[in-house]
Each structure stands twice: as C-alpha cells, then as structure tokens.
Design an enzyme around this catalytic site. Structure first.
Site, PDB file in Angstrom:
ATOM      1  CB  CYS A 129      15.688   6.200  -5.908  1.00  0.00           C
ATOM      2  SG  CYS A 129      15.750   7.260  -4.446  1.00  0.00           S
TER       3      CYS A 129
ATOM      4  CG  ASN B  33      11.742   9.384  -7.395  1.00  0.00           C
ATOM      5  OD1 ASN B  33      11.356  10.204  -8.245  1.00  0.00           O
ATOM      6  ND2 ASN B  33      11.173   9.256  -6.216  1.00  0.00           N
TER       7      ASN B  33
ATOM      8  CG  HIS C 259      15.233  11.279  -7.385  1.00  0.00           C
ATOM      9  ND1 HIS C 259      14.137  11.853  -6.789  1.00  0.00           N
ATOM     10  CD2 HIS C 259      15.649  10.294  -6.534  1.00  0.00           C
ATOM     11  CE1 HIS C 259      13.891  11.242  -5.634  1.00  0.00           C
ATOM     12  NE2 HIS C 259      14.784  10.280  -5.471  1.00  0.00           N
TER      13      HIS C 259
ATOM     14  CB  SER D 127      -0.925  -0.003   1.219  1.00  0.00           C
ATOM     15  OG  SER D 127      -0.145   0.032   2.400  1.00  0.00           O
TER      16      SER D 127
ATOM     17  CB  VAL E 260       8.018   1.787  -3.589  1.00  0.00           C
ATOM     18  CG1 VAL E 260       8.690   0.706  -4.433  1.00  0.00           C
ATOM     19  CG2 VAL E 260       8.907   3.025  -3.517  1.00  0.00           C
TER      20      VAL E 260
ATOM     21  NE  ARG F 251      19.153  -0.154  -1.066  1.00  0.00           N
ATOM     22  CZ  ARG F 251      18.578   1.033  -0.835  1.00  0.00           C
ATOM     23  NH1 ARG F 251      19.293   2.018  -0.330  1.00  0.00           N
ATOM     24  NH2 ARG F 251      17.308   1.216  -1.106  1.00  0.00           N
TER      25      ARG F 251
ATOM     26  CD  GLN G  22      17.863  12.377  -3.747  1.00  0.00           C
ATOM     27  OE1 GLN G  22      19.009  12.555  -3.381  1.00  0.00           O
ATOM     28  NE2 GLN G  22      17.126  11.387  -3.284  1.00  0.00           N
TER      29      GLN G  22
ATOM     30  CB  SER H  72       7.556  10.453  -5.098  1.00  0.00           C
ATOM     31  OG  SER H  72       8.685  10.461  -5.947  1.00  0.00           O
TER      32      SER H  72
ATOM     33  NE  ARG I 239      13.262  14.547  -0.100  1.00  0.00           N
ATOM     34  CZ  ARG I 239      13.425  13.241  -0.254  1.00  0.00           C
ATOM     35  NH1 ARG I 239      13.324  12.670  -1.439  1.00  0.00           N
ATOM     36  NH2 ARG I 239      13.716  12.479   0.786  1.00  0.00           N
TER      37      ARG I 239
END
Lengths: 337, 337
Positions: free
Chosen positions: A129, A315, A242, A12, A15, A100, A156, A159, A235
């Site tokens: 992103c 992004n 982005h 939900s 992304v 990561r 950026q 979102s 931002r």
C-alpha cells in the site's frame, strides 16, 4: 460484452470487503461471483449488488471455471493456493507480499507499468500500500526528471494491519479517554494517542519488512533498479488513509511549478496544494477515494535538485482493493483473459 | 547558597505549568517567586511546593528586584515585555520565537552550546521544541562525523499548540467515537484520527514557519551555518511528545554501532534501540521525561555515509520548560546572575 467468473479469496477481511465494494462501484463485468475464505471464515454472509453471498471454504475445486481470482489473504495462504488456482486456469491477482519480488511475477500499478501484466504467467502481484501511492505520484516525475534518491517517512493508518487493528484503535482510544488501559491485539504496541515506528517484522539490516518493500517494490514497478530509497515507516492513530512525507533528488533541475504541472496531468493523481487556504492532503479527506492526493509541494532545502511533497491515499482502496481491480480491468483491456 | 528572585510570565499556560513543576523537581534555588500573566489570566491561582500563588497582571514594576524572568508567553508579549524586564535588571529566558534569530541574543540548548549564555545581553532565547530534541541527538554526531545534510519529518503532539489544542484533541476524539462532529479551535484543521501537515503559518517559500525554525535554529545552535536541513512538520493525534524521523548524511563514514556508541555517551540522550524486542522510542513513553530518546538507528539506504534514526522527546519538558530551566541553571553555574 463478455462477463467473467470471479473468485475472491479472503472476502471477509478488511481489504476483501473493499474489493467487493470497488467491483460493484466500477460495475466490473461479472458472470459468476464466488467468495472464498479459510474454514474459520466460511459460512459468513456478505452482500454484493443487493444480494447475499455465502463465503465458502476454499478448496481446489473452488477455482474450476474461474477466470480471475482476487486474493486478499495472508502470504502463506497465497503461497499455497495461488499455484492451485493457476493450475485450474484462473489468473490470480494477489494482494499479499508472497509473490511480489518473484521474477516470474509482474508487480503492477496500472498508472505506472500497465504493460507488465502482459508477461504474466498466471499470477500478478499487487504492491504494498505505501509503495503504490508513492509510485503513482513519483513515476510521472521520474519520467521527466530522473529521480536519483527518495527519502520517505510514512504516517500509516491502522486499517493497513487489518480489521482487528481497526478495533484496537477504537477500543484503546475509548479506554484511554476513560483513564483505563487496553492492550492492542493486532498491533505490536499501544496505538491510542501514540506513534509506533514499527510496521511488519524487523530484518537483519534493522529496517522493517514494510520499509524494504518500499525500496524493492518501487524499483521493480518503476523499472528503476538504481533509485536509492530511504524509508522509515510508522503507524499513527488514524483509522484509514496513509500519509507520506517524501523528498526526492532528481538528476535534472526541477521547480515547484513544474512538479505541480506534471502531477496535474498525471493519471490517478489529484493535486491538493493551496497551503495559504489550508488546502493540503489529509487522511480523513482521502478516506473512501480512489485517487492519490499530493500537496505541500516545496523546493527542497537539502538538495540542489530537490522537491519535497506530502502524499496521501486510501490504503484499503488505491493501496489495495482498487489497484487489484484495476489490474483485473487491464487483463480485460489487453484481452489476456 | 544564594537564592534568586524568579518571575514567570505566562505561568498559567501549558508550558508555564510545566516550568513550575520542573523548578520544583530540580529544587531550583528560589528566594522569591512571582507569577505573571496578561490581565486575562491574572487572579488565577497555581501551586508551587505546596503553597498557593496568585498570578498577577504583568506591569513594569513586576520585574523590580527580579534576577531571572522565565517567559512562556507569545511572541508579541515577549517583544513588549522582555526589554522592560531587562531594563529593570532581570535576565530573561524567553520561550517564544521573538528573539531566537536576533544576533544579539544567544539561542541555547545546554547539551549543545552552553557557553553561548556567556555573551548574553539580557535575553537568552529557548529554541523551538522540534529543534531542541533534534540537536541534542545530532550535535554529538556532528562533532565526530560532520553532518552535511539533515532530512527530517516530524510527528508533533498537540500540546505544542497549547492547552486549547489539547482540549481540541480530546473533544474531537470523543465526538468522533460517538459519530458526532467537532471543529477544533486552536488547530488549523481536524485532528482526531487525522494528520495535519501544517504547523504555524505558511511562508513565501512554501515551508511553514515551524519548518524554517528547524532550519535556522539548528544552524545557529550548532554553529553550523552550512548544514542543509530539509524539514516537513506534521501534527498527529498525540497529546504530548514529539517524534521525528531523521536521516543524516555525514562527511565522514559512519556506522550504526558508532552512532549508538556516540549517543550512549551523549548528554541528555537515552538510546532505546532494541527493535527485535519491540524497544524503540514512542511519545507515550517519553511523556513526563526530561531526556531525548533515540532508536531505530539504521544504516541509511540513500547515502553512502548516512544514518537514519527516530528521535522522541517530551516537547513541553525538554522541548520547552526543562530546557529553559537548564538555561537558568547555567546562569548560576557561570556566575552570570
């Protein structure tokens, strides 16, 4: 053709919703689709291929018989549930930053290091992103010209900070235009008609976590541990998409024409570079697209072997959902699932 | 105390209005104030110190008995009228780009090269807005550490493109929020919730004129013809206040603490650098201020001797009107008028 049981954790969120759209657009071979979230979001309904799906609360049994689990939840949720899903036999493609930099986890951008999915041990990480769009553009140049240094400043979109940050920009902009005040809830500062040089938390070296992701993930994805990366992340009041101002220094001499030629032939890249006709990448044009757009390619004036360029991508798509789905497609292509 | 006859050409524009405000705030010693513009704007009324002034159409006689003429008109207006004003005995402080690179014209930022006003031959040029705020922050560092390279990406406000561009941002944002379309008149592309990597016209080397101003003007103001400058200029949906992401490489070793210390003692600079408390420069905070704000000072990761920083200033004030008035004040201080 074989079809797969797919689960999405975080269906939900900003992304997660795009993941569903991308799976549908690409006609991903799904047998059974299970949508999962925390207790807070469970019960919500979402649509996929014209059918309504109810989001279930994630439980260990949720991953029974799941082939591929796409995670787009926060880092702590991922830390908790990814090992459980793997234990149950699923392969997890995780969009958080939790795994990561784990040396047992491949970090994959399909245009750059597709083969890395082959050594996965259950979890494959989807990069940050800002990093994804940069390496899609820079890796083909690196292969031919050997990049030594990258200096990048980002512009950026909100979102990237989730659905609440999108609401923040809308609400604060509406308020400001009426001369009223509004305090963003999901962003660390005012965003309407402003720039915030602060994304994610600050670290001891005075860089943000977002900035250090661009350093460390770039090196891991490109298998280039010696590349120097100087990142500044900001931002801007943009809903989605982005932008990045990137300067590279290469070991070998490089020209604008060579760069354009390399990028014209690069997978996932569209060169938009006709400045005299006002053609260059912009977030409003990249919104909704899966490619990485590169323009403003110019001989850099600070380095003998240098090129500057302007890189823009959606992004939520290439920077998140599309890249994750592409990784799932690689698993099928390489018979890993 | 002596008072001076002052003329302002372009008094009804975005910068002209701020010039009047700044002259009033700083209590500039004015005997007679003459407000001038092209025929199109003549007849408009503006206020200064509570009195109404009618803007007159500029004519050669307009400059009779004028001591100081502040020009904030376009380049071609300036090319035509500056020599006439000088012929009539006025000293012209010109905010356009028309004279900046003329070797007979000093290009002055009072915090950097005040002495250059002394060799003026009638015209003194006020630099480009993005350049002014950058050199105010970098010159004190250059004096101690010798800057070799500057890599800068700008996040520029629409006010730098004039009053019509301010209206463009407001109108297009209002339209977008209602789901309607609006085409900007003074900007080369859509600005609402977008970023435009294009300011001023494109040149043969694929840089914009704005970008090359940052290269050439920085060298002239700082008397540093060998400094390498890599500029990328972009317009963001901000009403007023330019932001800059700047990376420098210095000849001598440099630390974050040294940089902060140099900048804390630098004229016209305010260090806003407490990231762990969300303190860093932002355009909404710089709006209406005369200083240059510097923060996000961090050890750069691409150079052994490198520092990155985030520089913000009010482009209509320090980037234009305030700097011009400060130049006029230097003329008085050095008994040149």
């Amino acid at each position: 053709m074989r079809k797969y049981n797919v689960a999405i954790l975080g269906a939900s969120g900003a992304v997660g919703k795009v993941m569903l759209k991308v799976l549908e657009e690409r006609d991903f071979p799904i047998n059974n689709l299970k949508l999962l979230a925390s207790a807070r979001s469970a019960g919500k309904e979402v649509e996929f291929k014209g059918e309504k799906y109810k989001i279930e609360e994630v439980k260990p049994e949720s991953f029974d018989n799941i082939d591929i689990a796409l995670f787009s939840a926060g880092g702590s949720t991922s830390k908790k549930w990814a090992p459980i899903a793997v234990e149950k036999g699923a392969i997890v493609v995780d969009n958080s930053s939790a795994w990561r930099m784990d040396e047992n986890v491949p970090l994959v951008v399909p245009e750059v290091n597709p083969e890395d999915v082959k050594w996965h041990k259950g979890i494959i990480a989807n990069p940050n992103c800002s990093t994804i769009q940069m390496v899609v553009a820079l890796y083909p140049i690196h292969k031919e010209k050997n990049i030594k240094r990258i200096i990048v400043s980002t512009y950026q979109a909100v979102s990237g900070a989730g659905a609440k940050a999108i609401e923040d920009l809308r609400k604060e902009t509406e308020a400001k235009l009426k001369g009223e005040d509004y305090k963003p809830e999901a962003l660390p500062n005012h965003i309407a008609f402003n720039v915030i040089p602060h994304i994610d938390v600050f670290l001891d070296n005075l860089h943000t976590k977002e900035e250090m992701k661009m350093v460390n993930e770039t090196r891991k994805i490109m298998h280039a541990p010696d590349i120097k990366v100087s990142p500044t992340c900001a931002r801007v009041p943009v809903f989605n998409g982005h932008s990045e101002s990137v300067v590279i220094e290469t070991e070998k001499p490089i020209t604008v024409e060579e760069t354009r030629e390399i990028l014209r032939n690069a997978p996932g890249v569209i060169v938009e570079d006709d400045p005299f006709n006002n053609i260059y990448p912009m977030p409003i044009n990249a919104d909704g697209k899966d490619e990485v757009f590169v323009g403003r390619i110019k001989k850099d004036l600070a380095f003998d072997n240098g090129i500057a360029m302007w890189i823009v991508a959606d992004n939520l798509r290439k920077g998140a959902a599309t890249n994750a789905v592409q990784i799932a497609e690689l698993l099928i292509k390489y018979n890993l699932v």
